[in-house]
Scaffold this motif. Structure first.
Motif, short mmCIF file in Angstrom:
data_model
loop_
_atom_site.label_atom_id
_atom_site.label_comp_id
_atom_site.label_asym_id
_atom_site.label_seq_id
_atom_site.Cartn_x
_atom_site.Cartn_y
_atom_site.Cartn_z
N GLY A 87 40.06 82.70 27.11
CA GLY A 87 39.02 83.41 26.38
C GLY A 87 38.28 84.47 27.19
O GLY A 87 37.45 85.19 26.65
N TYR A 88 38.57 84.56 28.46
CA TYR A 88 37.91 85.54 29.32
C TYR A 88 38.74 86.82 29.34
O TYR A 88 39.81 86.87 29.95
N ALA A 89 38.23 87.89 28.74
CA ALA A 89 38.94 89.16 28.74
C ALA A 89 39.08 89.72 30.15
O ALA A 89 40.02 90.47 30.43
N GLU A 90 38.21 89.35 31.04
CA GLU A 90 38.23 89.86 32.42
C GLU A 90 39.36 89.24 33.24
O GLU A 90 39.75 89.78 34.28
N VAL A 91 39.86 88.09 32.82
CA VAL A 91 40.94 87.41 33.55
C VAL A 91 42.27 88.04 33.17
O VAL A 91 42.65 88.04 32.01
N VAL A 92 42.96 88.60 34.17
CA VAL A 92 44.25 89.24 33.90
C VAL A 92 45.42 88.37 34.32
O VAL A 92 46.54 88.58 33.85
N VAL A 104 44.56 80.04 41.20
CA VAL A 104 43.98 81.32 41.61
C VAL A 104 43.91 82.20 40.37
O VAL A 104 44.88 82.29 39.61
N VAL A 105 42.76 82.83 40.17
CA VAL A 105 42.50 83.64 38.99
C VAL A 105 42.20 85.07 39.44
O VAL A 105 41.38 85.28 40.33
N GLN A 106 42.86 86.04 38.80
CA GLN A 106 42.61 87.46 39.09
C GLN A 106 41.70 88.00 37.99
O GLN A 106 42.00 87.85 36.81
N VAL A 107 40.61 88.63 38.41
CA VAL A 107 39.59 89.11 37.49
C VAL A 107 39.33 90.60 37.73
O VAL A 107 39.26 91.03 38.88
N PHE A 108 39.20 91.35 36.65
CA PHE A 108 38.73 92.74 36.72
C PHE A 108 37.42 92.82 35.97
O PHE A 108 37.35 92.44 34.80
N ALA A 109 36.39 93.31 36.64
CA ALA A 109 35.05 93.41 36.06
C ALA A 109 34.53 94.84 36.23
O ALA A 109 35.04 95.61 37.03
N ALA A 110 33.49 95.15 35.48
CA ALA A 110 32.92 96.49 35.52
C ALA A 110 32.28 96.79 36.88
O ALA A 110 32.42 97.88 37.41
N ASP A 111 31.58 95.81 37.43
CA ASP A 111 30.88 96.01 38.69
C ASP A 111 30.61 94.64 39.30
O ASP A 111 31.03 93.61 38.76
N MET A 112 29.89 94.63 40.42
CA MET A 112 29.62 93.39 41.13
C MET A 112 28.83 92.40 40.28
O MET A 112 29.12 91.19 40.28
N GLU A 113 27.85 92.89 39.54
CA GLU A 113 27.04 92.00 38.70
C GLU A 113 27.89 91.36 37.60
O GLU A 113 27.75 90.18 37.30
N HIS A 114 28.76 92.15 37.00
CA HIS A 114 29.65 91.64 35.96
C HIS A 114 30.58 90.59 36.56
O HIS A 114 30.79 89.52 35.97
N PHE A 115 31.15 90.86 37.73
CA PHE A 115 32.02 89.89 38.39
C PHE A 115 31.25 88.58 38.64
O PHE A 115 31.76 87.50 38.40
N GLU A 116 30.02 88.71 39.10
CA GLU A 116 29.22 87.52 39.39
C GLU A 116 28.98 86.69 38.12
O GLU A 116 29.07 85.47 38.15
N ARG A 117 28.70 87.36 37.00
CA ARG A 117 28.50 86.63 35.73
C ARG A 117 29.77 85.91 35.31
O ARG A 117 29.73 84.75 34.87
#
Length: 145
Positions: A87-92, A104-117
């Protein structure tokens, strides 16, 4: 198993799946119909599982890449991890791994704050005991397949 010609055809398709059979044939030393027959056979056998488009995450506003190691609670199955992350769109991508971490999970986020959330949300999943994460500074080599 792929023979040498199949491998060369797959490499050509991997670099550009829209390349014509004639162009591929020129590059590998076959006629266009011969390339088509081989591609059809590779598709029918499941060796080629599909054709897709790779989109640069940055054009979607996702410029921060990170990897999250998941350390899961006892009795957590790979299927539970997959269902929890889908359900996480950020998880590729997500993979079970050897070593101390369970996945191990690969994530793409908009910025550091988004990655942290995203990291905090994933860490709060019921199957997660703890996480460890790293941010990617510069991707050095990426290959499809």
């Amino acid at each position: 198993m792929l023979d040498e010609l199949d491998e060369r055809i797959v490499r050509e398709l991997t670099s550009d799946a829209r390349r014509s059979y004639a162009d591929i044939g020129q590059r590998v030393g076959l006629s266009a119909p011969a390339v088509k027959r081989r591609v059809d056979r590779l598709r029918a056998s499941g060796a080629i599982q599909g054709f897709t488009v790779r989109v640069d995450p940055a054009v979607r506003g996702r410029r921060t890449e990170g990897l999250i190691e998941l350390y899961c609670r006892r009795q957590t199955t790979p299927e539970m991890i997959r269902r929890g992350l889908e359900g996480y769109a950020e998880v590729v991508s997500a993979s079970t791994v050897t070593g101390e971490a369970d996945a191990v999970v690969q994530v793409f986020a908009a910025d550091m704050e988004h990655f942290e959330r995203v990291l905090e949300r994933i860490a709060g999943e019921p199957f997660v005991e703890r996480t460890k994460s790293v941010l990617v500074l510069s991707p050095l080599l990426r290959r499809a397949g």
